[in-house]
Design a protein around this motif. Structure first.
Motif, PDB file in Angstrom:
ATOM      1  N   HIS A  71      -2.219 -33.346  14.544  1.00  0.00           N
ATOM      2  CA  HIS A  71      -2.886 -33.683  13.282  1.00  0.00           C
ATOM      3  C   HIS A  71      -3.804 -32.522  12.921  1.00  0.00           C
ATOM      4  CE1 HIS A  71      -4.511 -36.994  10.525  1.00  0.00           C
ATOM      5  NE2 HIS A  71      -5.152 -35.879  10.180  1.00  0.00           N
ATOM      6  N   GLN A  72      -3.481 -31.864  11.806  1.00  0.00           N
ATOM      7  CA  GLN A  72      -4.264 -30.718  11.375  1.00  0.00           C
ATOM      8  C   GLN A  72      -5.453 -31.164  10.541  1.00  0.00           C
ATOM      9  OE1 GLN A  72      -1.592 -27.325  10.105  1.00  0.00           O
ATOM     10  NE2 GLN A  72      -0.058 -28.927  10.335  1.00  0.00           N
ATOM     11  N   MET A  73      -6.542 -30.408  10.634  1.00  0.00           N
ATOM     12  CA  MET A  73      -7.784 -30.768   9.951  1.00  0.00           C
ATOM     13  C   MET A  73      -8.377 -29.555   9.246  1.00  0.00           C
ATOM     14  SD  MET A  73      -9.624 -32.739  13.116  1.00  0.00           S
ATOM     15  CE  MET A  73      -8.720 -31.940  14.437  1.00  0.00           C
ATOM     16  N   ALA A  74      -8.803 -29.759   8.006  1.00  0.00           N
ATOM     17  CA  ALA A  74      -9.555 -28.721   7.298  1.00  0.00           C
ATOM     18  C   ALA A  74     -11.050 -28.853   7.570  1.00  0.00           C
ATOM     19  CB  ALA A  74      -9.281 -28.804   5.801  1.00  0.00           C
ATOM     20  N   GLY A  75     -11.466 -30.028   8.024  1.00  0.00           N
ATOM     21  CA  GLY A  75     -12.886 -30.304   8.195  1.00  0.00           C
ATOM     22  C   GLY A  75     -13.462 -29.686   9.456  1.00  0.00           C
ATOM     23  N   VAL A  76     -13.779 -28.403   9.373  1.00  0.00           N
ATOM     24  CA  VAL A  76     -14.359 -27.675  10.500  1.00  0.00           C
ATOM     25  C   VAL A  76     -15.343 -26.659   9.936  1.00  0.00           C
ATOM     26  CG1 VAL A  76     -12.401 -26.067  10.487  1.00  0.00           C
ATOM     27  CG2 VAL A  76     -13.824 -26.240  12.517  1.00  0.00           C
ATOM     28  N   ASP A  77     -16.431 -26.422  10.627  1.00  0.00           N
ATOM     29  CA  ASP A  77     -17.404 -25.403  10.224  1.00  0.00           C
ATOM     30  C   ASP A  77     -16.833 -24.039  10.605  1.00  0.00           C
ATOM     31  OD1 ASP A  77     -19.549 -23.649   9.914  1.00  0.00           O
ATOM     32  OD2 ASP A  77     -21.029 -25.154  10.499  1.00  0.00           O
ATOM     33  N   PHE A  78     -16.153 -23.411   9.657  1.00  0.00           N
ATOM     34  CA  PHE A  78     -15.379 -22.201   9.932  1.00  0.00           C
ATOM     35  C   PHE A  78     -16.231 -21.061  10.464  1.00  0.00           C
ATOM     36  CE2 PHE A  78     -13.470 -24.330   6.154  1.00  0.00           C
ATOM     37  CZ  PHE A  78     -12.358 -24.851   6.790  1.00  0.00           C
ATOM     38  N   GLU A  79     -17.336 -20.802   9.788  1.00  0.00           N
ATOM     39  CA  GLU A  79     -18.163 -19.665  10.179  1.00  0.00           C
ATOM     40  C   GLU A  79     -18.818 -19.892  11.535  1.00  0.00           C
ATOM     41  OE1 GLU A  79     -18.361 -16.695   8.845  1.00  0.00           O
ATOM     42  OE2 GLU A  79     -16.887 -17.304   7.343  1.00  0.00           O
ATOM     43  N   ALA A  80     -19.316 -21.105  11.764  1.00  0.00           N
ATOM     44  CA  ALA A  80     -19.950 -21.401  13.048  1.00  0.00           C
ATOM     45  C   ALA A  80     -18.947 -21.322  14.190  1.00  0.00           C
ATOM     46  CB  ALA A  80     -20.607 -22.779  13.009  1.00  0.00           C
ATOM     47  N   ALA A  81     -17.718 -21.799  13.936  1.00  0.00           N
ATOM     48  CA  ALA A  81     -16.685 -21.745  14.972  1.00  0.00           C
ATOM     49  C   ALA A  81     -16.292 -20.305  15.273  1.00  0.00           C
ATOM     50  CB  ALA A  81     -15.469 -22.555  14.537  1.00  0.00           C
ATOM     51  N   LYS A  82     -16.212 -19.475  14.239  1.00  0.00           N
ATOM     52  CA  LYS A  82     -15.876 -18.063  14.456  1.00  0.00           C
ATOM     53  C   LYS A  82     -16.940 -17.396  15.321  1.00  0.00           C
ATOM     54  CE  LYS A  82     -16.171 -14.910  11.072  1.00  0.00           C
ATOM     55  NZ  LYS A  82     -15.751 -14.130   9.874  1.00  0.00           N
ATOM     56  N   LYS A  83     -18.189 -17.690  15.042  1.00  0.00           N
ATOM     57  CA  LYS A  83     -19.285 -17.132  15.829  1.00  0.00           C
ATOM     58  C   LYS A  83     -19.269 -17.678  17.253  1.00  0.00           C
ATOM     59  CE  LYS A  83     -24.326 -16.573  15.786  1.00  0.00           C
ATOM     60  NZ  LYS A  83     -25.584 -16.875  15.040  1.00  0.00           N
ATOM     61  N   GLU A  84     -19.025 -18.971  17.381  1.00  0.00           N
ATOM     62  CA  GLU A  84     -19.001 -19.625  18.694  1.00  0.00           C
ATOM     63  C   GLU A  84     -17.987 -18.966  19.620  1.00  0.00           C
ATOM     64  OE1 GLU A  84     -19.596 -22.297  21.823  1.00  0.00           O
ATOM     65  OE2 GLU A  84     -20.757 -22.248  19.952  1.00  0.00           O
ATOM     66  N   PHE A  85     -16.801 -18.667  19.086  1.00  0.00           N
ATOM     67  CA  PHE A  85     -15.733 -18.121  19.919  1.00  0.00           C
ATOM     68  C   PHE A  85     -15.605 -16.601  19.806  1.00  0.00           C
ATOM     69  CE2 PHE A  85     -14.691 -22.631  19.633  1.00  0.00           C
ATOM     70  CZ  PHE A  85     -14.445 -22.914  20.970  1.00  0.00           C
ATOM     71  N   TYR A 137     -11.602 -11.906  11.098  1.00  0.00           N
ATOM     72  CA  TYR A 137     -10.872 -13.125  11.459  1.00  0.00           C
ATOM     73  C   TYR A 137     -11.433 -14.327  10.702  1.00  0.00           C
ATOM     74  CZ  TYR A 137      -8.421 -10.676  15.192  1.00  0.00           C
ATOM     75  OH  TYR A 137      -7.614  -9.817  15.892  1.00  0.00           O
ATOM     76  N   HIS A 138     -10.588 -15.322  10.512  1.00  0.00           N
ATOM     77  CA  HIS A 138     -10.994 -16.538   9.805  1.00  0.00           C
ATOM     78  C   HIS A 138     -10.460 -17.762  10.540  1.00  0.00           C
ATOM     79  CE1 HIS A 138     -11.783 -19.490   6.732  1.00  0.00           C
ATOM     80  NE2 HIS A 138     -10.490 -19.751   6.591  1.00  0.00           N
ATOM     81  N   VAL A 139     -11.350 -18.692  10.863  1.00  0.00           N
ATOM     82  CA  VAL A 139     -10.936 -19.969  11.460  1.00  0.00           C
ATOM     83  C   VAL A 139     -10.428 -20.849  10.326  1.00  0.00           C
ATOM     84  CG1 VAL A 139     -11.683 -21.993  12.748  1.00  0.00           C
ATOM     85  CG2 VAL A 139     -12.616 -19.737  13.326  1.00  0.00           C
ATOM     86  N   ALA A 140      -9.129 -21.073  10.307  1.00  0.00           N
ATOM     87  CA  ALA A 140      -8.497 -21.717   9.163  1.00  0.00           C
ATOM     88  C   ALA A 140      -8.354 -23.226   9.308  1.00  0.00           C
ATOM     89  CB  ALA A 140      -7.124 -21.104   8.918  1.00  0.00           C
ATOM     90  N   THR A 141      -8.190 -23.715  10.535  1.00  0.00           N
ATOM     91  CA  THR A 141      -7.902 -25.134  10.716  1.00  0.00           C
ATOM     92  C   THR A 141      -8.243 -25.567  12.132  1.00  0.00           C
ATOM     93  OG1 THR A 141      -6.158 -26.819  10.465  1.00  0.00           O
ATOM     94  CG2 THR A 141      -5.512 -24.726  11.448  1.00  0.00           C
ATOM     95  N   ALA A 142      -8.457 -26.852  12.288  1.00  0.00           N
ATOM     96  CA  ALA A 142      -8.534 -27.466  13.619  1.00  0.00           C
ATOM     97  C   ALA A 142      -7.316 -28.358  13.785  1.00  0.00           C
ATOM     98  CB  ALA A 142      -9.821 -28.265  13.783  1.00  0.00           C
ATOM     99  N   ILE A 143      -6.911 -28.598  15.023  1.00  0.00           N
ATOM    100  CA  ILE A 143      -5.688 -29.353  15.296  1.00  0.00           C
ATOM    101  C   ILE A 143      -5.940 -30.291  16.473  1.00  0.00           C
ATOM    102  CG2 ILE A 143      -3.234 -29.199  15.868  1.00  0.00           C
ATOM    103  CD1 ILE A 143      -3.411 -26.215  14.942  1.00  0.00           C
ATOM    104  N   ALA A 144      -5.646 -31.565  16.275  1.00  0.00           N
ATOM    105  CA  ALA A 144      -5.702 -32.543  17.359  1.00  0.00           C
ATOM    106  C   ALA A 144      -4.286 -32.758  17.885  1.00  0.00           C
ATOM    107  CB  ALA A 144      -6.278 -33.862  16.867  1.00  0.00           C
ATOM    108  N   VAL A 145      -4.150 -32.848  19.208  1.00  0.00           N
ATOM    109  CA  VAL A 145      -2.835 -32.942  19.840  1.00  0.00           C
ATOM    110  C   VAL A 145      -2.832 -34.070  20.867  1.00  0.00           C
ATOM    111  CG1 VAL A 145      -1.073 -31.709  21.178  1.00  0.00           C
ATOM    112  CG2 VAL A 145      -2.535 -30.441  19.582  1.00  0.00           C
ATOM    113  N   GLY A 146      -1.803 -34.888  20.846  1.00  0.00           N
ATOM    114  CA  GLY A 146      -1.664 -35.937  21.852  1.00  0.00           C
ATOM    115  C   GLY A 146      -0.369 -36.695  21.674  1.00  0.00           C
ATOM    116  N   TYR A 147      -0.010 -37.478  22.660  1.00  0.00           N
ATOM    117  CA  TYR A 147       1.209 -38.268  22.568  1.00  0.00           C
ATOM    118  C   TYR A 147       1.049 -39.403  21.551  1.00  0.00           C
ATOM    119  CZ  TYR A 147       3.600 -36.040  26.461  1.00  0.00           C
ATOM    120  OH  TYR A 147       4.251 -35.128  27.257  1.00  0.00           O
ATOM    121  N   TYR A 148       2.122 -39.677  20.832  1.00  0.00           N
ATOM    122  CA  TYR A 148       2.154 -40.852  19.963  1.00  0.00           C
ATOM    123  C   TYR A 148       1.915 -42.109  20.811  1.00  0.00           C
ATOM    124  CZ  TYR A 148       4.546 -38.197  16.204  1.00  0.00           C
ATOM    125  OH  TYR A 148       4.893 -37.304  15.216  1.00  0.00           O
TER     126      TYR A 148
END
Length: 203
Positions: A133-147, A153-164
């Motif tokens: 499940h892809q997500m646009a709701g992420v603090d892009f700039e803070a995440a870029k700094k964090e990592f 570079y640009h943090v474009a998306t967050a993604i949740a992954v798991g079994y159905y």
């Protein structure tokens, strides 16, 4: 768990499509089953072979499994709404693009190419009974700094992954209905046209 165990949502397609596309969907709750590193490597390998402009492959993935520091660091940069349900996911990721080509020019296709990577990954995942499940709701700039990504570079998306197969009762009432409601998409004649944008012609 494999595709045979995947909970299906109604997909009212108007024309024939392959089952991997028809049956794929993006839940907000996941089965309580770990996603192994072997599974993840298969997903990343599928993404690795995605097409990209000039084969620049501008995508980068940050990932963490639930209980790890990387997972918590990603979680901390999701917006509150996404945190409320993404906590169900065994794995969280960030999709990051290099906005420059190797010779330093603007890469206007990088975001498209990350989409190709993620689409490959999503179809591979679905074939294994895994949802993303892809997500646009992420603090892009803070995440870029964090990592510690460089400026280009640009943090474009967050993604949740798991079994159905998760229990929708683990979601708040507002979100539970989305787990069983039919999938909805625009009709083809709203975005496909044979000629100019204004004066559309039918297929």
């Amino acid at each position: 768990m494999n595709k045979e165990n995947t909970p299906l949502k109604k997909t009212p397609n108007d024309h024939p499509i392959m089952d991997t596309i028809k049956d794929r969907w993006s839940p907000r709750v996941f089965a309580d089953i770990p996603v192994s590193q072997t599974d993840l490597q298969s997903l990343f390998e599928a993404g690795r072979w995605a097409a990209s402009s000039n084969n620049f492959q501008p995508w980068n993935i940050v990932w963490g499994v639930k209980g790890s520091k990387s997972y918590e660091r990603i979680m901390n940069h999701l917006v509150e709404f996404n945190q409320s349900w993404a906590v169900n996911a065994p794995v969280l990721m960030l999709g990051v693009i290099n906005t420059k080509t190797p010779d330093g020019k603007d890469n206007y296709h990088a975001l498209h190419d990350l989409g190709q990577f993620t689409a490959n990954m999503a179809l591979q995942a679905h074939s294994m009974g895994i949802a993303i499940h892809q997500m646009a709701g992420v603090d892009f700039e803070a995440a870029k700094k964090e990592f510690e990504f460089p400026e280009e570079y640009h943090v474009a998306t967050a993604i949740a992954v798991g079994y159905y197969g998760g229990d929708k009762n683990n979601l708040n009432e507002d979100l539970q209905g989305a787990e069983t409601s039919p999938r909805v998409r625009k009709k083809q004649d709203e975005f496909i046209f044979n000629g100019n944008f204004v004066k559309r012609e039918s297929l």
